[in-house]
Design a protein around this motif. Structure first.
Motif, PDB file in Angstrom:
ATOM      1  N   VAL A   1       0.840  -1.202   0.000  1.00  0.00           N
ATOM      2  CA  VAL A   1       0.000   0.000   0.000  1.00  0.00           C
ATOM      3  C   VAL A   1       0.874   1.250   0.000  1.00  0.00           C
ATOM      4  N   LEU A   2       1.908   1.280   0.823  1.00  0.00           N
ATOM      5  CA  LEU A   2       2.802   2.444   0.848  1.00  0.00           C
ATOM      6  C   LEU A   2       3.525   2.613  -0.491  1.00  0.00           C
ATOM      7  N   ALA A   3       3.909   1.517  -1.117  1.00  0.00           N
ATOM      8  CA  ALA A   3       4.526   1.597  -2.445  1.00  0.00           C
ATOM      9  C   ALA A   3       3.527   2.165  -3.458  1.00  0.00           C
ATOM     10  N   LEU A   4       2.262   1.755  -3.354  1.00  0.00           N
ATOM     11  CA  LEU A   4       1.226   2.291  -4.230  1.00  0.00           C
ATOM     12  C   LEU A   4       1.070   3.797  -4.005  1.00  0.00           C
ATOM     13  N   PHE A   5       1.055   4.244  -2.748  1.00  0.00           N
ATOM     14  CA  PHE A   5       0.971   5.686  -2.467  1.00  0.00           C
ATOM     15  C   PHE A   5       2.085   6.437  -3.195  1.00  0.00           C
ATOM     16  N   HIS A   6       3.311   5.933  -3.097  1.00  0.00           N
ATOM     17  CA  HIS A   6       4.451   6.616  -3.721  1.00  0.00           C
ATOM     18  C   HIS A   6       4.337   6.602  -5.246  1.00  0.00           C
ATOM     19  N   THR A   7       3.850   5.506  -5.808  1.00  0.00           N
ATOM     20  CA  THR A   7       3.658   5.435  -7.257  1.00  0.00           C
ATOM     21  C   THR A   7       2.609   6.443  -7.711  1.00  0.00           C
ATOM     22  N   LEU A   8       1.477   6.484  -7.027  1.00  0.00           N
ATOM     23  CA  LEU A   8       0.413   7.417  -7.395  1.00  0.00           C
ATOM     24  C   LEU A   8       0.853   8.864  -7.199  1.00  0.00           C
ATOM     25  N   ASP A   9       1.654   9.103  -6.177  1.00  0.00           N
ATOM     26  CA  ASP A   9       2.137  10.449  -5.881  1.00  0.00           C
ATOM     27  C   ASP A   9       3.009  10.986  -7.013  1.00  0.00           C
ATOM     28  N   ARG A  10       3.661  10.101  -7.746  1.00  0.00           N
ATOM     29  CA  ARG A  10       4.559  10.528  -8.821  1.00  0.00           C
ATOM     30  C   ARG A  10       3.863  10.634 -10.175  1.00  0.00           C
ATOM     31  N   LEU A  11       2.573  10.368 -10.249  1.00  0.00           N
ATOM     32  CA  LEU A  11       1.872  10.489 -11.525  1.00  0.00           C
ATOM     33  C   LEU A  11       1.954  11.933 -12.028  1.00  0.00           C
ATOM     34  N   PRO A  12       2.169  12.106 -13.333  1.00  0.00           N
ATOM     35  CA  PRO A  12       2.199  13.470 -13.863  1.00  0.00           C
ATOM     36  C   PRO A  12       0.829  14.113 -13.728  1.00  0.00           C
ATOM     37  N   GLY A  13       0.841  15.401 -13.510  1.00  0.00           N
ATOM     38  CA  GLY A  13      -0.419  16.105 -13.349  1.00  0.00           C
ATOM     39  C   GLY A  13      -0.283  17.582 -13.627  1.00  0.00           C
ATOM     40  N   PRO A  14      -1.400  18.241 -13.626  1.00  0.00           N
ATOM     41  CA  PRO A  14      -1.389  19.688 -13.798  1.00  0.00           C
ATOM     42  C   PRO A  14      -0.700  20.350 -12.603  1.00  0.00           C
ATOM     43  N   ASP A  15      -0.625  21.653 -12.620  1.00  0.00           N
ATOM     44  CA  ASP A  15       0.096  22.385 -11.573  1.00  0.00           C
ATOM     45  C   ASP A  15      -0.752  22.530 -10.308  1.00  0.00           C
ATOM     46  N   HIS A  16      -1.263  21.437  -9.821  1.00  0.00           N
ATOM     47  CA  HIS A  16      -1.960  21.389  -8.538  1.00  0.00           C
ATOM     48  C   HIS A  16      -1.932  19.948  -8.063  1.00  0.00           C
ATOM     49  N   LEU A  17      -2.420  19.694  -6.894  1.00  0.00           N
ATOM     50  CA  LEU A  17      -2.325  18.357  -6.299  1.00  0.00           C
ATOM     51  C   LEU A  17      -3.626  17.567  -6.361  1.00  0.00           C
ATOM     52  N   GLU A  18      -4.664  18.136  -6.950  1.00  0.00           N
ATOM     53  CA  GLU A  18      -5.992  17.552  -6.822  1.00  0.00           C
ATOM     54  C   GLU A  18      -6.204  16.266  -7.603  1.00  0.00           C
ATOM     55  N   PHE A  19      -5.647  16.150  -8.802  1.00  0.00           N
ATOM     56  CA  PHE A  19      -5.840  14.946  -9.601  1.00  0.00           C
ATOM     57  C   PHE A  19      -4.725  14.841 -10.631  1.00  0.00           C
ATOM     58  N   PRO A  20      -4.451  13.625 -11.096  1.00  0.00           N
ATOM     59  CA  PRO A  20      -3.398  13.437 -12.093  1.00  0.00           C
ATOM     60  C   PRO A  20      -3.922  13.701 -13.505  1.00  0.00           C
ATOM     61  N   ASP A  21      -2.991  13.833 -14.438  1.00  0.00           N
ATOM     62  CA  ASP A  21      -3.382  13.914 -15.847  1.00  0.00           C
ATOM     63  C   ASP A  21      -4.237  12.703 -16.191  1.00  0.00           C
ATOM     64  N   GLY A  22      -5.230  12.922 -17.018  1.00  0.00           N
ATOM     65  CA  GLY A  22      -6.071  11.824 -17.461  1.00  0.00           C
ATOM     66  C   GLY A  22      -7.186  11.447 -16.504  1.00  0.00           C
ATOM     67  N   PHE A  23      -7.302  12.142 -15.371  1.00  0.00           N
ATOM     68  CA  PHE A  23      -8.380  11.820 -14.439  1.00  0.00           C
ATOM     69  C   PHE A  23      -9.711  12.038 -15.147  1.00  0.00           C
ATOM     70  N   ASP A  24     -10.560  11.038 -15.143  1.00  0.00           N
ATOM     71  CA  ASP A  24     -11.851  11.073 -15.831  1.00  0.00           C
ATOM     72  C   ASP A  24     -12.955  11.309 -14.798  1.00  0.00           C
TER      73      ASP A  24
END
Length: 173
Positions: free
Chosen positions: A6-29
């Motif tokens: 689970v902690l590894a998943l948190f770190h993976t998701l945290d590194r997803l590319p995204g817009p200049d904010h923390l709310e959602f990653p690129d491609g969030f539908d």
């Protein structure tokens, strides 16, 4: 999934590319997330025999929350389910975000029945959510975003003294 995964998943998701904010990653539908959240809310309502409240969040790392009324649970305690904008993560709270380390603790404490736990876990799993324990979400955030910067974090006074993984994936930002 064990805690290390689970902690590894948190770190993976945290590194997803995204817009200049923390709310959602690129491609969030958002439309897909809304449809799935509605299905989950309807499913939980059917499972507990009462409608559950579905609320949308803005400016947050989560998109929707579902409230299960206390009178619909066997323990008589209201439940909350938050659905993250990242990786279909879900967390269940009973009744406050820091009241129990995980659902097993909530059952041992009498805030959740075993049957209600099974119903919630099944509904989340059937709809593709990954249920994560609160004890891991309340660990200090050590990811890659500006939440690690003390000056930035002070700009978010609702988070008190430090950012956590809860802050990153399940809180208003």
């Amino acid at each position: 999934m064990d805690d290390v995964q689970v902690l590894a998943l948190f770190h993976t998701l945290d590194r997803l590319p995204g817009p200049d904010h923390l709310e959602f990653p690129d491609g969030f539908d958002h439309a897909s997330a809304a449809s799935r959240a509605t299905r989950l809310s309807d499913r939980l309502g059917e499972d507990v025999g009462q409608p559950c409240d579905l609320a949308e969040a803005q400016d947050a790392g989560y998109c929707f929350s579902i409230g299960v009324p206390g009178e619909a649970t066997e323990a008589g305690v209201p439940l909350g389910v938050r659905l993250s904008n990242y990786g279909c993560l879900a967390v269940v709270t009973t009744p406050a975000p820091d009241s129990h380390d995980d659902l097993a603790h909530a059952v041992r404490d009498g805030a959740l029945s075993g049957a209600d736990r099974s119903r919630i876990e099944a509904a989340l799993s059937d709809l593709g959510y990954t249920l994560v324990p609160q004890r891991l979400l309340h660990q200090r955030y050590d990811g890659v975003t500006r939440l690690t910067d003390e000056d930035t974090f002070i700009a978010y006074p609702a988070h008190q003294d430090r950012a956590t993984w809860w802050t990153r994936f399940f809180e208003h930002l």
